[in-house]
Design a protein around this motif. Structure first.
Motif, PDB file in Angstrom:
ATOM      1  N   ARG B  16       0.821  -1.217   0.000  1.00 58.97           N
ATOM      2  CA  ARG B  16       0.000   0.000   0.000  1.00 58.97           C
ATOM      3  C   ARG B  16       0.852   1.262   0.000  1.00 58.97           C
ATOM      4  NH1 ARG B  16      -4.763  -3.455   2.031  1.00 58.97           N
ATOM      5  NH2 ARG B  16      -3.156  -4.991   1.713  1.00 58.97           N
ATOM      6  N   THR B  40     -17.396   8.392  -2.516  1.00 59.67           N
ATOM      7  CA  THR B  40     -16.138   7.699  -2.768  1.00 59.67           C
ATOM      8  C   THR B  40     -15.742   7.877  -4.240  1.00 59.67           C
ATOM      9  OG1 THR B  40     -17.408   5.669  -3.062  1.00 59.67           O
ATOM     10  CG2 THR B  40     -16.370   6.009  -0.936  1.00 59.67           C
ATOM     11  N   SER B  53     -11.540   0.692  -6.391  1.00 58.72           N
ATOM     12  CA  SER B  53     -10.121   0.491  -6.073  1.00 58.72           C
ATOM     13  C   SER B  53      -9.745   1.089  -4.722  1.00 58.72           C
ATOM     14  CB  SER B  53      -9.252   1.110  -7.161  1.00 58.72           C
ATOM     15  OG  SER B  53      -9.580   0.573  -8.413  1.00 58.72           O
ATOM     16  N   TYR B  55     -11.120   0.679  -2.028  1.00 58.95           N
ATOM     17  CA  TYR B  55     -11.332  -0.256  -0.930  1.00 58.95           C
ATOM     18  C   TYR B  55     -10.151  -1.200  -0.726  1.00 58.95           C
ATOM     19  CZ  TYR B  55     -15.811   1.733  -0.139  1.00 58.95           C
ATOM     20  OH  TYR B  55     -16.795   2.626   0.196  1.00 58.95           O
ATOM     21  N   TYR B  56      -9.152  -1.034  -1.584  1.00 58.48           N
ATOM     22  CA  TYR B  56      -7.899  -1.729  -1.318  1.00 58.48           C
ATOM     23  C   TYR B  56      -7.147  -0.993  -0.206  1.00 58.48           C
ATOM     24  CZ  TYR B  56      -3.284  -3.723  -2.121  1.00 58.48           C
ATOM     25  OH  TYR B  56      -2.077  -4.334  -1.973  1.00 58.48           O
ATOM     26  N   TYR B  57      -7.469   0.290  -0.030  1.00 59.64           N
ATOM     27  CA  TYR B  57      -6.745   1.118   0.939  1.00 59.64           C
ATOM     28  C   TYR B  57      -7.488   1.324   2.255  1.00 59.64           C
ATOM     29  CZ  TYR B  57      -3.544   1.991  -2.839  1.00 59.64           C
ATOM     30  OH  TYR B  57      -2.636   1.810  -3.844  1.00 59.64           O
ATOM     31  N   PHE B  58      -8.809   1.366   2.182  1.00 59.57           N
ATOM     32  CA  PHE B  58      -9.567   1.403   3.437  1.00 59.57           C
ATOM     33  C   PHE B  58     -10.831   0.579   3.276  1.00 59.57           C
ATOM     34  CE2 PHE B  58     -10.223   5.481   1.138  1.00 59.57           C
ATOM     35  CZ  PHE B  58     -11.546   5.316   0.756  1.00 59.57           C
ATOM     36  N   SER B  59     -11.308   0.038   4.396  1.00 60.05           N
ATOM     37  CA  SER B  59     -12.414  -0.908   4.317  1.00 60.05           C
ATOM     38  C   SER B  59     -13.770  -0.224   4.385  1.00 60.05           C
ATOM     39  CB  SER B  59     -12.283  -1.945   5.428  1.00 60.05           C
ATOM     40  OG  SER B  59     -12.198  -1.286   6.676  1.00 60.05           O
ATOM     41  N   SER B  60     -13.796   1.056   4.721  1.00 59.34           N
ATOM     42  CA  SER B  60     -15.066   1.786   4.712  1.00 59.34           C
ATOM     43  C   SER B  60     -14.793   3.280   4.634  1.00 59.34           C
ATOM     44  CB  SER B  60     -15.881   1.481   5.967  1.00 59.34           C
ATOM     45  OG  SER B  60     -15.345   2.158   7.078  1.00 59.34           O
ATOM     46  N   LYS B  61     -15.762   4.004   4.150  1.00 61.03           N
ATOM     47  CA  LYS B  61     -15.647   5.451   4.033  1.00 61.03           C
ATOM     48  C   LYS B  61     -15.405   6.063   5.420  1.00 61.03           C
ATOM     49  CE  LYS B  61     -18.418   9.294   2.212  1.00 61.03           C
ATOM     50  NZ  LYS B  61     -19.824   9.758   2.112  1.00 61.03           N
ATOM     51  N   LEU B  63     -13.857   4.758   7.886  1.00 58.93           N
ATOM     52  CA  LEU B  63     -12.465   4.556   8.302  1.00 58.93           C
ATOM     53  C   LEU B  63     -11.573   5.588   7.628  1.00 58.93           C
ATOM     54  CD1 LEU B  63     -10.370   2.996   9.882  1.00 58.93           C
ATOM     55  CD2 LEU B  63     -10.123   1.464   7.925  1.00 58.93           C
TER      56      LEU B  63
END
Lengths: 212, 212
Positions: B16, B40, B53, B55-61, B63
DNA sequence: GAATTTTTCTATAGGTCAATAGATGGAATT
DNA sequence: AATTCCATCTATTGACCTATAGAAAAATTC
């Protein structure tokens, strides 16, 4: 000929009687959750009516926001202009301005809060219109400060723009903590005035007697 | 036995890599449109990648919001604590506190703005955690002001709570106008300090020589 | 250069929400 | 009592948005 002929003489006056309540509920909900975070369902729940029924009172959520914001500024500008143009020294008028700027928090906290935090989400046109009022108000503060500097009431080495933004920032922030702290508005205004006029520091020379 | 056995020695460190960029884009978009007003998709557009894409960096808005807010406060509290506990008169430390409180605007304006305006939309737990930091910072200012009053550096008839809220409100508001006005942060800090310490009014006695 | 790992993509499910249409019930008016 | 008007209701549409699944591509490692 000049008769307007009110087609139904005993008409109107009843229309949308609850409108003020509806807008107040919108203000409360927008203040709490933000414009986009609030749903029309939330507003309806606060009123105990159905979501779709709201549209009898406003044609869009954005219009509801505009109505709330309008109630949040209305008075501010007019009152400020009257004070700025009125009698008294610059110092006295600045004191009045600060008081007048804080007083709507007493009975319109939610409207003011929404105006301050959510006006950015208004549709372009009304945002510009309301933005003009804001800038007008800044101008009023700034002019009084400049006048005070010119007349020797305030220090001459100030940046009046920075002073204006500082004072307004200070006052506007009160809308977000006024609820939690329990200090009455006139008291807050008094403390702010002393801070703005005299600062935290002790005067270099002997201490002047304080009012009150 | 104590050997941890790094199964692949030449591993990790690559994961990441763009995460900081992603969070910065989120900060920019949240700052501009607010958390709920931003999608998003907006963030993805700012980066030139696809919405999914992210959501590869965070699992929810949510977060993502938390990560932005964390970068918005991190440092603030630690720096403030160090200053408050450090050397110098209360007056000197208050000056440092104001400078330190404004300086993140230079390189983290969007993060700070999001922290200030959008933290209310964090999920309950992280909101409480971040709220604790905020209150800690208020406390730091308030304690320095109280100390200054006790030591006779500041006027004794102040309400230190009101003074704290006034100063923080003033400083925090800068995050919303710093972009439009073009004044450098150290200049703003200097003006704010003079206003807070000395106020707008001229000293009653003869004028003291001003620094600078 | 084959294998593995990291990053980005396509496609879409599932949920939420603003807004419309038209019906219903009750109040006021005649 | 009949008619007109006001306020709210039910039902629904269509758009938008977050998040997931799994494939493809790009980069890195062996």
């Amino acid at each position: 000929m000049t008769v307007v002929s009110l087609s139904s003489p005993r008409r109107a006056a009843n229309q949308r009687r609850r409108a003020p309540q509806i807008i107040e509920a919108a203000a409360r909900v927008f203040a709490e959750r933000g414009f986009h975070g609030a749903t029309t369902q939330d507003i309806a729940d606060a009123l105990g009516i159905r979501q779709a029924s709201l549209y009898y009172y406003f044609s869009s959520k954005e219009l509801a926001l505009e109505l709330v914001c309008l109630k949040g500024v209305e008075g501010f500008f007019e009152a400020g202009k009257a004070i700025a143009a009125g009698l008294g020294s610059a110092r006295e008028r600045l004191i009045l301005l600060i008081n007048s700027h804080l007083s709507p928090l007493i009975d319109r906290r939610d409207f003011v809060k929404v105006f301050l935090n959510e006006r950015q989400h208004l549709p372009a046109e009304s945002r510009r219109r309301i933005g003009r009022w804001s800038r007008g108000l800044e101008r009023i503060f700034e002019d009084v400060i400049k006048e005070g500097m010119a007349k020797g009431e305030f220090r001459a080495d100030l940046d009046p723009r920075m002073a204006t933004l500082a004072i307004l920032g200070m006052c506007n922030a009160a809308s977000s903590w006024y609820r939690k702290e329990n200090a009455p508005i006139p008291y807050i205004a008094g403390e702010f005035v002393r801070l703005v006029i005299d600062g935290l520091g002790k005067p270099a020379a002997k201490r002047r007697p304080r009012r009150r």
